[in-house]
Write an enzyme that holds these catalytic residues in place. Structure first.
Site, PDB file in Angstrom:
ATOM      1  N   GLU A  72       4.402  -0.223 -11.465  1.00 50.24           N
ATOM      2  CA  GLU A  72       5.680  -0.993 -11.066  1.00 50.24           C
ATOM      3  C   GLU A  72       6.352  -1.563 -12.188  1.00 50.24           C
ATOM      4  O   GLU A  72       5.680  -2.152 -13.100  1.00 50.24           O
ATOM      5  CB  GLU A  72       5.229  -1.965 -10.037  1.00 50.24           C
ATOM      6  CG  GLU A  72       4.765  -1.394  -8.536  1.00 50.24           C
ATOM      7  CD  GLU A  72       4.615  -2.188  -7.586  1.00 50.24           C
ATOM      8  OE1 GLU A  72       4.829  -1.768  -6.305  1.00 50.24           O
ATOM      9  OE2 GLU A  72       4.139  -3.331  -7.759  1.00 50.24           O
ATOM     10  N   CYS A 106      10.661  -6.536 -16.428  1.00 51.66           N
ATOM     11  CA  CYS A 106       9.352  -6.979 -16.467  1.00 51.66           C
ATOM     12  C   CYS A 106       8.538  -5.850 -16.544  1.00 51.66           C
ATOM     13  O   CYS A 106       8.480  -4.970 -15.519  1.00 51.66           O
ATOM     14  CB  CYS A 106       9.123  -7.720 -15.353  1.00 51.66           C
ATOM     15  SG  CYS A 106       7.366  -8.241 -14.995  1.00 51.66           S
ATOM     16  N   CYS A 133      -5.263  -3.405 -13.927  1.00 49.31           N
ATOM     17  CA  CYS A 133      -5.659  -4.371 -15.089  1.00 49.31           C
ATOM     18  C   CYS A 133      -7.116  -4.740 -14.943  1.00 49.31           C
ATOM     19  O   CYS A 133      -7.772  -4.815 -13.951  1.00 49.31           O
ATOM     20  CB  CYS A 133      -5.225  -5.759 -14.965  1.00 49.31           C
ATOM     21  SG  CYS A 133      -5.201  -7.000 -16.238  1.00 49.31           S
ATOM     22  N   CYS A 150      -8.409 -11.587 -12.968  1.00 43.56           N
ATOM     23  CA  CYS A 150      -7.936 -12.914 -12.658  1.00 43.56           C
ATOM     24  C   CYS A 150      -8.120 -13.048 -11.198  1.00 43.56           C
ATOM     25  O   CYS A 150      -7.539 -12.234 -10.289  1.00 43.56           O
ATOM     26  CB  CYS A 150      -6.761 -13.540 -13.266  1.00 43.56           C
ATOM     27  SG  CYS A 150      -6.673 -13.115 -14.996  1.00 43.56           S
ATOM     28  N   CYS A 208      -4.725 -12.793  -8.871  1.00 41.30           N
ATOM     29  CA  CYS A 208      -3.554 -11.702  -9.308  1.00 41.30           C
ATOM     30  C   CYS A 208      -3.818 -10.578  -8.517  1.00 41.30           C
ATOM     31  O   CYS A 208      -5.079 -10.060  -8.407  1.00 41.30           O
ATOM     32  CB  CYS A 208      -3.560 -11.740 -10.705  1.00 41.30           C
ATOM     33  SG  CYS A 208      -2.759 -10.133 -11.380  1.00 41.30           S
ATOM     34  N   CYS A 235       5.811 -12.002  -9.898  1.00 36.07           N
ATOM     35  CA  CYS A 235       4.732 -11.975 -10.897  1.00 36.07           C
ATOM     36  C   CYS A 235       3.455 -12.228 -10.031  1.00 36.07           C
ATOM     37  O   CYS A 235       3.215 -12.839  -9.171  1.00 36.07           O
ATOM     38  CB  CYS A 235       4.769 -13.174 -11.758  1.00 36.07           C
ATOM     39  SG  CYS A 235       5.671 -12.791 -13.309  1.00 36.07           S
TER      40      CYS A 235
HETATM   41  N1  SAH Z   1      -1.828  -9.892 -18.210  1.00 38.73           N
HETATM   42  C1  SAH Z   1      -0.812 -10.797 -18.624  1.00 38.73           C
HETATM   43  C2  SAH Z   1       0.766 -10.400 -18.235  1.00 38.73           C
HETATM   44  C3  SAH Z   1       0.926  -9.893 -16.718  1.00 38.73           C
HETATM   45  S1  SAH Z   1       0.557 -11.268 -15.569  1.00 38.73           S
HETATM   46  C4  SAH Z   1      -1.124 -12.162 -18.540  1.00 38.73           C
HETATM   47  O1  SAH Z   1      -1.848 -12.343 -17.612  1.00 38.73           O
HETATM   48  O2  SAH Z   1      -0.598 -13.164 -18.774  1.00 38.73           O
HETATM   49  C5  SAH Z   1       2.128 -11.996 -15.797  1.00 38.73           C
HETATM   50  C6  SAH Z   1       1.869 -13.498 -15.325  1.00 38.73           C
HETATM   51  O3  SAH Z   1       1.958 -13.677 -13.832  1.00 38.73           O
HETATM   52  C7  SAH Z   1       0.634 -14.122 -15.817  1.00 38.73           C
HETATM   53  O4  SAH Z   1       1.149 -15.551 -16.245  1.00 38.73           O
HETATM   54  C8  SAH Z   1      -0.281 -14.514 -14.768  1.00 38.73           C
HETATM   55  O5  SAH Z   1      -0.930 -15.384 -14.833  1.00 38.73           O
HETATM   56  C9  SAH Z   1       1.039 -14.572 -13.408  1.00 38.73           C
HETATM   57  N2  SAH Z   1       0.400 -14.335 -12.126  1.00 38.73           N
HETATM   58  C10 SAH Z   1      -0.522 -13.639 -11.672  1.00 38.73           C
HETATM   59  N3  SAH Z   1      -0.719 -13.738 -10.363  1.00 38.73           N
HETATM   60  C11 SAH Z   1      -0.058 -14.692 -10.082  1.00 38.73           C
HETATM   61  C12 SAH Z   1       0.320 -15.095  -8.759  1.00 38.73           C
HETATM   62  N4  SAH Z   1      -0.149 -14.760  -7.512  1.00 38.73           N
HETATM   63  N5  SAH Z   1       1.344 -16.080  -8.576  1.00 38.73           N
HETATM   64  C13 SAH Z   1       2.088 -16.324  -9.847  1.00 38.73           C
HETATM   65  N6  SAH Z   1       1.928 -15.903 -10.879  1.00 38.73           N
HETATM   66  C14 SAH Z   1       0.930 -15.001 -11.029  1.00 38.73           C
HETATM   67 FE1  SF4 Z   2      -4.309  -9.152 -15.441  1.00 45.83          FE
HETATM   68 FE2  SF4 Z   2      -3.333 -10.225 -13.440  1.00 45.83          FE
HETATM   69 FE3  SF4 Z   2      -4.848 -11.669 -15.293  1.00 45.83          FE
HETATM   70 FE4  SF4 Z   2      -2.593 -10.720 -16.187  1.00 45.83          FE
HETATM   71  S1  SF4 Z   2      -2.964 -12.060 -14.347  1.00 45.83           S
HETATM   72  S2  SF4 Z   2      -4.642 -10.380 -17.186  1.00 45.83           S
HETATM   73  S3  SF4 Z   2      -2.152  -8.902 -14.945  1.00 45.83           S
HETATM   74  S4  SF4 Z   2      -5.454  -9.792 -13.613  1.00 45.83           S
END
Ligand code: SAH
Ligand code: SF4
Length: 344
Positions: A80, A94, A101, A105, A108, A324
């Protein structure tokens, strides 16, 4: 889009043909090779067949103008990409750097999917071309790029940097308008420190202590807070560039006033002054509770009172699930962390 393929097709032609092709692709945002009238008809036909330009994408649009593209790649993998329209004529894309990934996390939705594969530079750039082609009739351009879609960009370092170079040199997007966001891959940040391009670095910190970060980010086991912040501090000293610290606020987990004070202290101590904290209220993915509005305001207030500059991310595209952390392909399941190939 496989850029090596384009080079190999044009290798039998005079050198300037590749330059013309790049211009057509990255400056004029052509939709068909037939539009490149300086090329002979047989060459146009061959390119059309062997290097097709169309991006296989389904676009959904929300009322704030945000568009989400669900892109099917050549092997059927889905990713996406999101276009955000700002009031001041900026248009931010974006981009995704991986299908899924491997970082896992806990907050996410992309992390929940697991990992499929890295994207090539062409597949990254193509996400921007998709929106450039949509904006062209309005005489608008993509002005900013954030690597905040699916995937961990510093785990796909070479292709991400190739894409950054094309976006900067060929598409003409200023390096200071390109941001790479990482969950904190120390090796990658070290490499980025020595890159000549002045792109922005954003660090997804989300917690000031190992105890707290361990609960939500598996990467913290190998790349813990103190080493991460030391590396970021060195990056700031060497590059003299401001870093963005992203801080996801999750209800009853990392949003207490004490945590705000702890965060301000550790950041000032390790990073000096060249940083800003971007607070991001958690977009619900089903696992945690979002923070109350009051706790977000209180958290920001404490950071500010302690001399920290704070911004708050505006969540675009909630209705198209383009915000995000909400990028996930329904039904997809990749490899989870640990088994995923480490592509540093
Ligand atoms: N993997 C990279 C970039 C993609 S994620 C990273 O983690 O930085 C982009 C951003 O979205 C990151 O700051 C991540 O922590 C945030 N993010 C992930 N899950 C989210 C959620 N449920 N609500 C808001 N931001 C989120
Ligand atoms: Fe991967 Fe989501 Fe963690 Fe970014 S926030 S590193 S996209 S699992």
């Amino acid at each position: 889009m496989d850029l090596q393929k384009l080079e190999s097709i044009l290798s039998a032609e005079p050198k300037f043909r590749l330059k013309q092709a790049y211009e057509a692709l990255f400056k004029n945002f052509i939709q068909s090779w037939q539009d490149v009238t300086v090329f002979s008809k047989p060459l146009r036909d061959r390119l059309e067949k062997e290097f097709p330009l169309s991006v296989n994408a389904k676009i959904s649009k929300s009322i704030d103008g945000t568009m989400k593209g669900l892109v099917t790649l050549h092997d059927g993998r889905l990713i996406e990409t999101v276009l955000m329209r700002h009031k001041d004529n900026r248009n931010t894309v974006c981009v995704s750097s991986q299908a899924g990934c491997p970082m896992g996390c806990a907050f996410c939705a992309t992390g929940d999917m697991g990992f499929f594969r890295n994207l090539s530079a062409g597949e990254i750039v193509e996400q921007v071309l998709l929106f450039e082609r949509i904006l062209k009739p309005e005489e608008e351009r993509v002005t900013n790029i954030v690597f905040m879609g699916m995937g961990e960009p510093l785990y796909n370092y070479a292709e991400v940097m190739k894409a950054v170079n094309i976006l900067n040199k060929d598409v003409g997007i200023a390096a200071r308008h390109i941001s790479v966001s990482t969950c904190g891959i120390i090796k990658g940040i070290l490499k980025l420190t020595d890159e000549p391009l002045q792109i922005n670095l954003a660090i997804s910190l989300h917690a000031p202590t190992n105890e707290m970060r361990d609960k939500i980010m598996p990467v913290n086991k190998s790349d813990p807070v103190e080493l991460l912040l030391k590396t970021v501090g060195d990056y700031i000293k060497k590059t003299n560039r401001k870093v963005m610290i992203e801080y996801l606020l999750i209800g009853e987990l990392n949003n207490s006033p004490e945590t705000a004070k702890e965060l301000a202290d550790v950041l000032k101590r390790e990073l000096g002054h060249l940083f800003v904290v971007n607070v991001i209220p958690y977009n619900p993915t089903g696992r945690f509770t979002p923070p109350s509005k009051e706790s977000v305001n209180k958290f920001k207030d404490i950071l500010e009172k302690n001399g920290v500059t704070v911004t708050q991310r505006y969540t675009f595209g909630q209705e198209v699930e383009g915000a995000c952390g909400q990028l996930a392909i329904k039904g997809a399941k990749g490899v989870s962390k640990g088994r995923a190939r480490d592509s540093r």
